[in-house]
Design a protein around this motif. Structure first.
Motif, PDB file in Angstrom:
ATOM      1  N   LEU A 102      39.216 -25.481 -24.235  1.00 24.79           N
ATOM      2  CA  LEU A 102      39.140 -26.723 -23.460  1.00 24.79           C
ATOM      3  C   LEU A 102      38.105 -26.620 -22.329  1.00 24.79           C
ATOM      4  N   THR A 103      38.046 -25.476 -21.675  1.00 29.02           N
ATOM      5  CA  THR A 103      37.113 -25.298 -20.559  1.00 29.02           C
ATOM      6  C   THR A 103      35.672 -25.457 -21.020  1.00 29.02           C
ATOM      7  N   ALA A 104      35.311 -24.758 -22.099  1.00 31.91           N
ATOM      8  CA  ALA A 104      33.931 -24.811 -22.602  1.00 31.91           C
ATOM      9  C   ALA A 104      33.616 -26.157 -23.254  1.00 31.91           C
ATOM     10  N   ARG A 105      34.583 -26.721 -23.951  1.00 32.74           N
ATOM     11  CA  ARG A 105      34.335 -27.938 -24.747  1.00 32.74           C
ATOM     12  C   ARG A 105      34.364 -29.208 -23.910  1.00 32.74           C
ATOM     13  N   ALA A 164      32.029 -31.883 -18.485  1.00 26.59           N
ATOM     14  CA  ALA A 164      32.361 -33.001 -17.596  1.00 26.59           C
ATOM     15  C   ALA A 164      31.877 -32.723 -16.174  1.00 26.59           C
ATOM     16  N   ILE A 165      32.072 -31.494 -15.702  1.00 29.47           N
ATOM     17  CA  ILE A 165      31.623 -31.120 -14.353  1.00 29.47           C
ATOM     18  C   ILE A 165      30.096 -31.134 -14.286  1.00 29.47           C
ATOM     19  N   TYR A 166      29.437 -30.698 -15.366  1.00 29.37           N
ATOM     20  CA  TYR A 166      27.966 -30.737 -15.408  1.00 29.37           C
ATOM     21  C   TYR A 166      27.467 -32.180 -15.293  1.00 29.37           C
ATOM     22  N   ASN A 167      28.107 -33.103 -16.003  1.00 26.75           N
ATOM     23  CA  ASN A 167      27.702 -34.513 -15.935  1.00 26.75           C
ATOM     24  C   ASN A 167      27.912 -35.081 -14.532  1.00 26.75           C
ATOM     25  N   GLU A 178      24.576 -20.613 -22.545  1.00 23.56           N
ATOM     26  CA  GLU A 178      24.550 -20.435 -23.998  1.00 23.56           C
ATOM     27  C   GLU A 178      25.639 -21.236 -24.694  1.00 23.56           C
ATOM     28  N   SER A 179      26.150 -22.259 -24.028  1.00 19.80           N
ATOM     29  CA  SER A 179      27.244 -23.062 -24.587  1.00 19.80           C
ATOM     30  C   SER A 179      26.744 -24.045 -25.642  1.00 19.80           C
ATOM     31  N   GLU A 180      27.395 -24.057 -26.781  1.00 19.21           N
ATOM     32  CA  GLU A 180      27.034 -25.020 -27.839  1.00 19.21           C
ATOM     33  C   GLU A 180      27.357 -26.451 -27.411  1.00 19.21           C
ATOM     34  N   PHE A 181      28.279 -26.601 -26.448  1.00 19.79           N
ATOM     35  CA  PHE A 181      28.701 -27.935 -26.011  1.00 19.79           C
ATOM     36  C   PHE A 181      27.763 -28.530 -24.955  1.00 19.79           C
ATOM     37  N   LEU A 182      26.892 -27.689 -24.384  1.00 12.87           N
ATOM     38  CA  LEU A 182      25.924 -28.174 -23.389  1.00 12.87           C
ATOM     39  C   LEU A 182      24.469 -27.992 -23.839  1.00 12.87           C
ATOM     40  N   GLN A 183      24.321 -27.408 -25.006  1.00 12.22           N
ATOM     41  CA  GLN A 183      22.996 -27.009 -25.489  1.00 12.22           C
ATOM     42  C   GLN A 183      21.973 -28.152 -25.451  1.00 12.22           C
ATOM     43  N   LYS A 184      22.333 -29.303 -25.997  1.00 11.32           N
ATOM     44  CA  LYS A 184      21.403 -30.432 -26.072  1.00 11.32           C
ATOM     45  C   LYS A 184      21.086 -30.995 -24.688  1.00 11.32           C
ATOM     46  N   LYS A 185      22.092 -31.041 -23.828  1.00  7.14           N
ATOM     47  CA  LYS A 185      21.891 -31.631 -22.494  1.00  7.14           C
ATOM     48  C   LYS A 185      20.999 -30.768 -21.611  1.00  7.14           C
ATOM     49  N   LEU A 239      26.091 -53.076 -22.127  1.00  9.54           N
ATOM     50  CA  LEU A 239      25.880 -52.914 -20.694  1.00  9.54           C
ATOM     51  C   LEU A 239      24.906 -51.770 -20.450  1.00  9.54           C
ATOM     52  N   ASP A 240      23.616 -52.054 -20.648  1.00 10.07           N
ATOM     53  CA  ASP A 240      22.592 -51.006 -20.554  1.00 10.07           C
ATOM     54  C   ASP A 240      22.552 -50.349 -19.185  1.00 10.07           C
ATOM     55  N   SER A 241      22.858 -51.129 -18.157  1.00 12.04           N
ATOM     56  CA  SER A 241      22.758 -50.604 -16.797  1.00 12.04           C
ATOM     57  C   SER A 241      23.968 -49.762 -16.399  1.00 12.04           C
ATOM     58  N   ALA A 242      25.021 -49.831 -17.205  1.00 14.54           N
ATOM     59  CA  ALA A 242      26.263 -49.137 -16.832  1.00 14.54           C
ATOM     60  C   ALA A 242      26.294 -47.728 -17.412  1.00 14.54           C
ATOM     61  N   GLN A 243      26.636 -46.773 -16.597  1.00 13.84           N
ATOM     62  CA  GLN A 243      26.812 -45.392 -17.029  1.00 13.84           C
ATOM     63  C   GLN A 243      28.305 -45.174 -17.251  1.00 13.84           C
ATOM     64  N   VAL A 244      28.724 -45.175 -18.532  1.00 14.56           N
ATOM     65  CA  VAL A 244      30.138 -45.025 -18.856  1.00 14.56           C
ATOM     66  C   VAL A 244      30.505 -43.552 -18.822  1.00 14.56           C
ATOM     67  N   MET A 245      31.418 -43.202 -17.944  1.00 12.86           N
ATOM     68  CA  MET A 245      31.836 -41.807 -17.809  1.00 12.86           C
ATOM     69  C   MET A 245      32.733 -41.387 -18.967  1.00 12.86           C
ATOM     70  N   ASP A 246      32.599 -40.129 -19.360  1.00 14.64           N
ATOM     71  CA  ASP A 246      33.540 -39.519 -20.289  1.00 14.64           C
ATOM     72  C   ASP A 246      34.911 -39.464 -19.612  1.00 14.64           C
ATOM     73  N   ALA A 247      35.973 -39.461 -20.421  1.00 18.47           N
ATOM     74  CA  ALA A 247      37.334 -39.502 -19.874  1.00 18.47           C
ATOM     75  C   ALA A 247      37.595 -38.364 -18.889  1.00 18.47           C
ATOM     76  N   TYR A 248      37.191 -37.140 -19.239  1.00 16.05           N
ATOM     77  CA  TYR A 248      37.432 -36.003 -18.352  1.00 16.05           C
ATOM     78  C   TYR A 248      36.587 -36.089 -17.083  1.00 16.05           C
ATOM     79  N   GLU A 249      35.374 -36.639 -17.196  1.00 17.00           N
ATOM     80  CA  GLU A 249      34.561 -36.849 -15.990  1.00 17.00           C
ATOM     81  C   GLU A 249      35.304 -37.739 -15.002  1.00 17.00           C
ATOM     82  N   ARG A 250      35.779 -38.876 -15.516  1.00 25.35           N
ATOM     83  CA  ARG A 250      36.434 -39.848 -14.650  1.00 25.35           C
ATOM     84  C   ARG A 250      37.694 -39.251 -14.021  1.00 25.35           C
ATOM     85  N   LEU A 251      38.492 -38.581 -14.837  1.00 22.14           N
ATOM     86  CA  LEU A 251      39.764 -38.060 -14.340  1.00 22.14           C
ATOM     87  C   LEU A 251      39.559 -36.906 -13.361  1.00 22.14           C
ATOM     88  N   LEU A 252      38.588 -36.041 -13.628  1.00 26.80           N
ATOM     89  CA  LEU A 252      38.306 -34.945 -12.694  1.00 26.80           C
ATOM     90  C   LEU A 252      37.805 -35.492 -11.359  1.00 26.80           C
TER      91      LEU A 252
END
Length: 510
Positions: free
Chosen positions: A18-21, A26-29, A62-69, A418-431
């Motif tokens: 859960l931490t890596a995935r 979410a914290i990086y975003n 080296e996280s596969e979950f952050l690699q593209k970002k 809503l092009d101007s809106a940045q929709v947060m991921d669920a964990y981003e919003r909750l954290l």
């Protein structure tokens, strides 16, 4: 907008998936969106033998979950984020002295100026919650002499009402209720929160949101995957515990609740608790058997590929009767919803991955213009929570040509517009909410217990009454065929497609 104070996030179980995935991305975003405070540190805590550098590599560099970002960013930018992360090895057991951990926390607090504000995130099995809370207390880490303390715990919140109460009591011994944040990622979805706004900010809906105008309410949660590698856990849980008791009853509470006095977190949570307490509990077995149904997917061929049945999955008892599909009909005992049936279903190995709410409005009492299809008579408000998030309104229009034949038309809105809106991921919003001390989207103790109070009699009946059947359904279909019989008046379930406007009764079965 609330200010995010300097603080430290301590993640227990930091070496887990859960931490890596979810958590670190979410914290990086939040970091990239400049939502983190100036002084912010993450301390990963677990039983794995590694240091801070190895932890940073694993969950960031080296996280596969952050690699593209991170590939799109400057190296210095990414490294600056990684440098905010530290790791502390607890040794072989969570049930040990946290004296060394306390020293590390105090040291990081002084070095980075986090002002003594601590969030403890328990990304561990629930069986460890009370143990960790006790050891934090014994090490003096729960005292709010300097800064505040908050505790985030993941679901499941108990296995039944008795265990949920015991878990709440155990946490309350070391933390007060205002410090405990029970996270349910479904409540972090923008479209779940939009249920409140759709209801209470629109005069075209709020006056109609009651028994006078609504015929019935339908909620579908479907997943295309089976239990995958979670067979061992799922076989002890089942769909009713895993999805209905938590996620889906949260959605029900937002539909059912009365208007809160204000948008204050406690006012909203008070009304959600009242809503859950107003659900009519099915106490006798005859009522439960008549109004509930459970199913289990069996092997099939989808797109020329063979798909395992539930009993063939790893970790599952070959004779298991655990439900992978559950459908319920129930009522709400208050003025607003008297005699309005609610139909809720959830299932795995189904044709479409989707979660949506359908409000079926009553047809006019005097029908001047006749519709050719009874199902297409009713106006529908469809709130799609995932995917293709949006809102769809179905209403009658005249078919071109002679006569007055009525057909349904669609009026739709998509969050992607809503092009101007940045929709947060669920964990981003909750954290971020937890960092700011906003409890609106977190479950309160009495809320969790009210949900279990409704579910418990159903679980007991299903587990103990031999006359309760588990019906098979082929993987890739919409569950047992007899689940349609729950809905009266020839309406049936709305079987949605991948897109919000899709609607069909198809099965992917070859």
């Amino acid at each position: 907008m609330k200010k995010t104070l300097n603080q430290m996030l301590i993640i227990f179980g930091a070496s887990g998936d859960l931490t890596a995935r979810k958590l670190i991305p979410a914290i990086y975003n939040l970091y990239k969106g400049q939502h983190l405070p100036e002084n912010f540190v993450v301390l990963g805590v677990s039983r794995s033998n590694m240091g801070s550098e190895e932890f940073r590599s694993k969950v960031v560099l080296e996280s596969e979950f952050l690699q593209k970002k991170i590939a799109k960013e400057e190296k210095d930018f990414v490294q600056k984020f990684a440098d905010k992360l530290y790791y502390e090895d607890l040794g072989t057991d969570y049930d040990a002295s946290y004296e060394k951990l306390a020293k590390r926390i105090n040291q990081l607090d002084e070095e980075h100026g986090t002002d003594g504000n601590l969030i403890f995130y328990l990304s561990t099995p629930p069986s460890l919650y009370e143990t960790i809370a006790k050891n934090l207390h014994d090490a003096g880490l729960t005292k709010e002499e300097k800064g505040w303390r908050r505790l985030i715990v993941e679901k499941p919140f108990g296995y039944n009402l008795k265990s949920a109460k015991a878990l709440n009591d155990g946490l309350h011994y070391y933390f007060n209720e205002g410090q405990v944040y029970r996270i349910d990622h479904y409540l972090g979805k923008e479209t779940v929160q939009n249920l409140l706004v759709t209801r209470f900010s629109n005069s075209i809906f709020e006056p109609l949101w009651n028994r006078r105008y609504i015929h019935h309410v339908e909620i579908t949660n479907a997943e295309t995957v089976g239990v995958e590698k979670r067979g061992g856990y799922y076989d002890k849980s089942g769909a009713l515990r895993d999805m209905f008791q938590s996620h889906l009853l949260q959605i029900v509470s937002l539909i059912v609740m009365e208007p809160p006095i204000s948008s204050d977190a406690e006012e909203i949570r008070d009304e959600k608790v009242k809503a859950l307490k107003s659900l009519r509990i099915m106490k006798d077995e005859e009522t439960i058997i008549k109004n509930t149904l459970r199913g289990q997917y069996v092997g099939s061929t989808i797109g020329g590929k063979k798909v395992k049945g539930y009993r063939e999955e790893e970790g599952v008892n070959p004779e298991s009767t655990t439900e992978t599909f559950a459908a319920l009909k129930f009522y709400v005992d208050n003025w607003r919803w008297k005699d309005v049936p609610f139909y809720v279903r959830t299932g795995k190995a189904m044709p479409t991955k989707v979660t949506e709410v359908v409000i079926h409005f009553k047809t006019p009492h005097h029908e001047v213009f006749k519709s050719q299809d009874v199902y297409k008579k009713d106006n529908k408000l469809i709130i799609r929570i995932q995917p293709d998030e949006g809102v769809l309104l179905k209403f009658g229009v005249k078919v071109p040509g002679l006569g007055f034949h009525v057909e349904q038309a669609n009026m739709d809105f998509y969050y992607s517009d809503l092009d101007s809106a940045q929709v947060m991921d669920a964990y981003e919003r909750l954290l971020l909410d937890a960092m700011q001390g906003d409890t609106t989207l977190y479950a309160r103790a009495d809320e969790v217990e009210a949900a279990w109070r409704f579910v418990d009699p159903i679980l007991e009946c299903w587990e103990n009454n031999p006359s309760v059947n588990t019906y098979g359904y082929a993987a890739g279909t919409w569950g047992p065929k007899n689940s349609d019989e729950l809905i009266e008046d020839s309406f049936g379930w709305r079987n949605p497609g991948d897109l919000l406007t899709d609607e069909s009764g198809f099965c992917i079965l070859c």
